[in-house]
Design a protein around this motif. Structure first.
Motif, short mmCIF file in Angstrom:
data_model
loop_
_atom_site.label_atom_id
_atom_site.label_comp_id
_atom_site.label_asym_id
_atom_site.label_seq_id
_atom_site.Cartn_x
_atom_site.Cartn_y
_atom_site.Cartn_z
N GLN A 58 0.82 -1.21 0.00
CA GLN A 58 0.00 0.00 0.00
C GLN A 58 0.85 1.26 0.00
N HIS A 59 1.89 1.29 0.82
CA HIS A 59 2.63 2.53 1.01
C HIS A 59 3.82 2.70 0.07
N GLU A 60 4.40 1.60 -0.42
CA GLU A 60 5.67 1.73 -1.13
C GLU A 60 5.61 1.34 -2.61
N LEU A 61 4.74 0.43 -2.99
CA LEU A 61 4.76 -0.04 -4.38
C LEU A 61 4.28 1.04 -5.34
N VAL A 62 5.04 1.24 -6.41
CA VAL A 62 4.67 2.20 -7.45
C VAL A 62 4.14 1.46 -8.68
N SER A 63 4.91 0.51 -9.15
CA SER A 63 4.49 -0.28 -10.32
C SER A 63 5.31 -1.56 -10.37
N VAL A 64 4.89 -2.46 -11.24
CA VAL A 64 5.60 -3.73 -11.41
C VAL A 64 5.63 -4.06 -12.90
N THR A 65 6.75 -4.62 -13.33
CA THR A 65 6.93 -5.02 -14.73
C THR A 65 7.37 -6.48 -14.78
N GLY A 80 0.56 -0.54 -12.83
CA GLY A 80 0.76 0.32 -11.69
C GLY A 80 -0.01 -0.19 -10.49
N SER A 81 0.40 0.26 -9.31
CA SER A 81 -0.27 -0.18 -8.08
C SER A 81 -1.68 0.38 -7.98
N ASP A 82 -1.95 1.47 -8.71
CA ASP A 82 -3.27 2.12 -8.66
C ASP A 82 -4.06 1.89 -9.94
N PRO A 84 -6.38 -0.86 -11.36
CA PRO A 84 -7.06 -2.15 -11.22
C PRO A 84 -7.73 -2.67 -12.48
N GLN A 85 -7.80 -1.86 -13.54
CA GLN A 85 -8.61 -2.24 -14.69
C GLN A 85 -7.82 -2.57 -15.94
N PHE A 86 -6.54 -2.18 -16.01
CA PHE A 86 -5.77 -2.36 -17.25
C PHE A 86 -4.37 -2.88 -16.94
N VAL A 87 -3.79 -3.56 -17.94
CA VAL A 87 -2.39 -3.98 -17.92
C VAL A 87 -1.77 -3.54 -19.25
N ARG A 88 -0.67 -2.82 -19.16
CA ARG A 88 0.05 -2.42 -20.38
C ARG A 88 0.88 -3.59 -20.87
N VAL A 89 0.65 -4.04 -22.11
CA VAL A 89 1.36 -5.19 -22.68
C VAL A 89 2.10 -4.73 -23.93
N THR A 90 3.39 -4.99 -23.97
CA THR A 90 4.21 -4.70 -25.15
C THR A 90 4.84 -6.00 -25.61
N TRP A 91 4.78 -6.27 -26.90
CA TRP A 91 5.35 -7.53 -27.39
C TRP A 91 6.05 -7.32 -28.74
N SER A 92 7.02 -8.16 -29.01
CA SER A 92 7.78 -8.10 -30.27
C SER A 92 8.26 -9.49 -30.62
N ASN A 93 8.70 -9.66 -31.88
CA ASN A 93 9.26 -10.95 -32.30
C ASN A 93 10.54 -10.72 -33.09
N ARG A 94 11.15 -11.79 -33.52
CA ARG A 94 12.45 -11.69 -34.20
C ARG A 94 12.33 -11.05 -35.58
N GLU A 95 11.14 -11.06 -36.15
CA GLU A 95 10.95 -10.45 -37.48
C GLU A 95 10.85 -8.94 -37.42
N GLY A 96 10.92 -8.37 -36.22
CA GLY A 96 10.88 -6.91 -36.09
C GLY A 96 9.50 -6.35 -35.80
N TYR A 97 8.51 -7.23 -35.68
CA TYR A 97 7.16 -6.74 -35.36
C TYR A 97 7.12 -6.31 -33.90
N SER A 367 8.39 8.28 -13.98
CA SER A 367 7.54 9.34 -14.57
C SER A 367 7.72 9.42 -16.08
N VAL A 368 9.00 9.21 -16.53
CA VAL A 368 9.23 9.21 -17.99
C VAL A 368 8.51 8.05 -18.64
N ARG A 369 8.60 6.87 -17.98
CA ARG A 369 7.91 5.70 -18.54
C ARG A 369 6.41 5.91 -18.63
N ARG A 370 5.86 6.47 -17.55
CA ARG A 370 4.40 6.72 -17.57
C ARG A 370 4.03 7.76 -18.63
N GLU A 371 4.90 8.79 -18.76
CA GLU A 371 4.60 9.83 -19.76
C GLU A 371 4.60 9.25 -21.18
#
Length: 645
Positions: A58-65, A80-82, A84-97, A367-371
């Motif tokens: 509650q007091h210390e966690l900011v985000s987890v990856t 992020g710790s706050d 509850p409704q979304f998860v940011r997902v980034t994915w790539s493969n060897r073909e450059g996608y 903050s840069v990552r979130r921005e």
């Protein structure tokens, strides 16, 4: 289902902690309150679970990856710790996608990427190249729609959390979650009845159609008798009479048409409307072209932002890896710099003043990552809005073009007509012709009723033939499901072998285990007694029961290539078992786990074990990784600086 955990990055208010995972077995151990169980909970959190809000979280966690490999894709799950409704997902493969989306936990009405992907669960299945089965949304409702099985339903067989390890048998005792847990086992073993359900629904539909055709025939015949259209001769006679009257009215109108004046009076108002519509068409086409160009530019910008974010993360990792490295030669030209004298406040390579360097804090990086993520989301939102506007413009373009076409025809029609005197002259004849045409159409429809009766008879016969074919197909599908029953028997037999090897208290080699695919609750038969998970009594025995059953499922899944995720997380496998009183039991349990991890058929299987004390394998186990969390400098807690409840 290929899922491989690589590492977990926990960002707190004051620092960043990285937890690496072995490809085979990772063992995290240490005293109570150091964050061991939080590692497993944060992995579950990244996969869409709920996070237990301990005081430290509650007091210390900011985000987890979470970095993981799903199928052929390298994936990053950020939450992020706050949030509850979304998860940011980034994915790539060897073909450059490469791609990145903010995946909702609950499915909405809008797809988040190509295909039928509406939420995080759909995305995980898609990245693993797995097609989940469809199950009834409401099991006791025959009209219930079919929905896709959720990843959370199968994940409970891969994550044995400490809270439920001695009190719940894979949620089979909970009324609402039991059905989903059973559906997951049917999905694993091939006993799912999605195709059978569809065949049965088709069977009921054809039966309903057959009865409907029969009732329609009876109703049409009753209707024709009621309005004295019982025979085709009567209808044919009335149709001939109407055709004669219609021909006379049309001939009379043609005579008036020949006398019309040569001067044509077009409608200027109609011409003005056509000019305005033409201008509107031109504007719409220009707007569509501009919107298409803008969307393409925004898509390119989004890709650049995603690439920039990944490069920044890699640069940060490289900086942390190379931090504190002492160079003996120049990495660019190879010159020996061991004897080069430099001030303590100067860089040994470039002699830059280190006192002027700025250390980038974890909060700044966060903050840069979130921005950057927010900017990606803004671009996604802008692309969605522009796509919606583009679709509306295209639909409006079709409507305007259709309106212009109709007005063109109307203008041509008006140009051919007489002035008001001519219109007055032909109005009565037009009414008469329209009335006769309507009556003629009605009688022609009545004539078609007899034809419709014959068509309905053919449909009824066709439905009967299809119903017979479906009966054969349904029976064949039921026989095919016998392979799933074989898998269920294999799980029961493997469960029995593991119970014997572990030395489960009160279980003997003469005992038998049966697994009923209707409820997936294993029953142990000892002489004339039967017992199961809820009859064990002891919390330690319940823990052992759960762990042994999970091992049996995963081992059979690997042998028969069942679609079970190749990862197993066990939080406190020796819960309620005393090491002082039952050392042989603990050692035999871990020996069984390590035997499974080291077997050839477990290639690609990844285990995460969490316990208070380390129990090392008695033989060399490839890539065995241990991490102690004790709140000490050499063995820090998950949040090292935190001191509190």
């Amino acid at each position: 289902m290929n899922i491989n955990l690589i590492m977990l990055v926990v960002r707190s208010r004051k620092n960043i902690v990285q937890v690496d995972f072995s490809k085979t077995v990772t063992f995290i151990y240490g005293p109570v309150g150091t964050g061991k169980s939080s590692v497993a909970r944060l992995i579950d959190y990244c996969f869409g679970g709920e996070l237990e809000r301990t005081p430290a979280i509650q007091h210390e966690l900011v985000s987890v990856t979470l970095e993981a490999k799903l199928g052929k894709y390298d994936c990053t799950f950020e939450r992020g710790s706050d949030n509850p409704q979304f998860v940011r997902v980034t994915w790539s493969n060897r073909e450059g996608y490469i791609n990145s989306v903010k995946a909702p936990i609950a499915a909405g009405d809008i797809t988040i990427t190509s295909g039928e992907v509406y939420n995080l669960s759909d995305l995980i299945f898609s990245l693993c190249d797995i097609e989940p089965i469809k199950v009834l949304k409401r099991s006791r409702d025959p009209d219930s729609p079919m929905i896709r099985l959720s990843f959370r339903d199968i994940w409970r067989y891969c994550y044995l959390d400490q809270a439920h390890l001695d009190s719940s048998f894979f949620r089979l005792e909970e009324p609402f979650r039991a059905r989903k847990s059973q559906d997951a086992m049917r999905f694993f073993t091939g006993l799912h009845s999605e195709r059978l359900s569809q065949l049965q629904l088709e069977y009921y539909r054809l039966n309903t159609k057959q009865h409907g055709s029969r009732e329609a025939i009876e109703q049409i015949r009753s209707f024709m008798v009621r309005f004295e259209f019982g025979s085709e001769e009567v209808i044919h006679q009335k149709i001939n009479d109407l055709k004669s009257r219609l021909a006379r009215a049309r001939n009379q109108r043609n005579l008036i048409e020949k006398e019309r004046a040569n001067i044509i009076h077009p409608s200027e108002g109609l011409r003005e409307r056509l000019r305005l519509i033409s201008n509107k068409l031109s504007d719409l086409k220009d707007a569509i072209n501009m919107s298409t160009t803008t969307i393409q530019e925004q898509i390119a910008l989004r890709s650049e932002l995603i690439t920039t974010k990944l490069k920044a993360e890699k640069t940060k990792k490289a900086a942390s890896i190379l931090e504190g490295v002492k160079y003996s030669s120049c990495p660019q030209c190879g010159t020996d710099i061991k004897n080069k004298e430099a001030s303590i406040h100067e860089c040994s390579l470039c002699c830059a003043n280190l006192e002027n360097s700025v250390e980038i804090s974890s909060n700044y990086m966060e903050s840069v990552r979130r921005e950057v993520n927010d900017r990606i989301d803004q671009i996604n939102d802008s692309i969605n809005r522009r796509n919606q506007e583009l679709e509306r413009s295209k639909r409006e373009l079709v409507i305007v073009e259709e309106e212009k076409r109709k007005l063109d025809f109307e203008l041509q029609d008006k140009l051919k007509r007489y002035d008001s005197a001519y219109i007055e002259a032909v109005r009565d004849l037009d009414k008469e012709i329209a009335k006769l045409d309507e009556r003629l159409d009605s009688y022609n429809n009545f004539k078609k009723m007899s034809i419709a009766i014959e068509d309905l008879k053919k449909q009824e016969i066709d439905s009967i033939n299809k119903i017979e074919d479906l009966k054969i197909t349904i029976e064949s599908e039921r026989k095919r499901l016998s392979n799933g029953e074989k898998n269920a028997r294999k799980i029961a037999e493997k469960f029995r072998e593991i119970m014997i090897d572990v030395g489960f208290p009160g279980f003997s080699e003469n005992d038998k285990i049966s697994l009923d695919p209707r409820n997936w609750k294993p029953v142990i038969t000892h002489s004339d007694q039967e017992w199961g998970f809820w009859d064990t009594g002891s919390g330690g025995k319940k823990t052992l029961f759960n762990v042994c059953y999970a091992l049996a499922i995963h081992e059979v899944a690997l042998e028969d290539e069942m679609p079970v995720p190749n990862i197993l997380i066990i939080d406190s496998p020796t819960k309620n078992i005393s090491e002082d009183e039952n050392p042989e039991l603990i050692r035999s349990l871990y020996n069984e786990i390590y035997r499974f991890a080291s077997s050839k058929r477990s290639h690609g299987m990844q285990l995460l074990l969490i316990d208070s004390d380390l129990v090392e394998p008695e033989f060399e186990l490839t890539d065995f990784l241990q991490r102690r969390m004790a709140g000490e400098a050499e063995a820090p807690s998950l949040i090292p600086y935190y001191v509190g409840p």
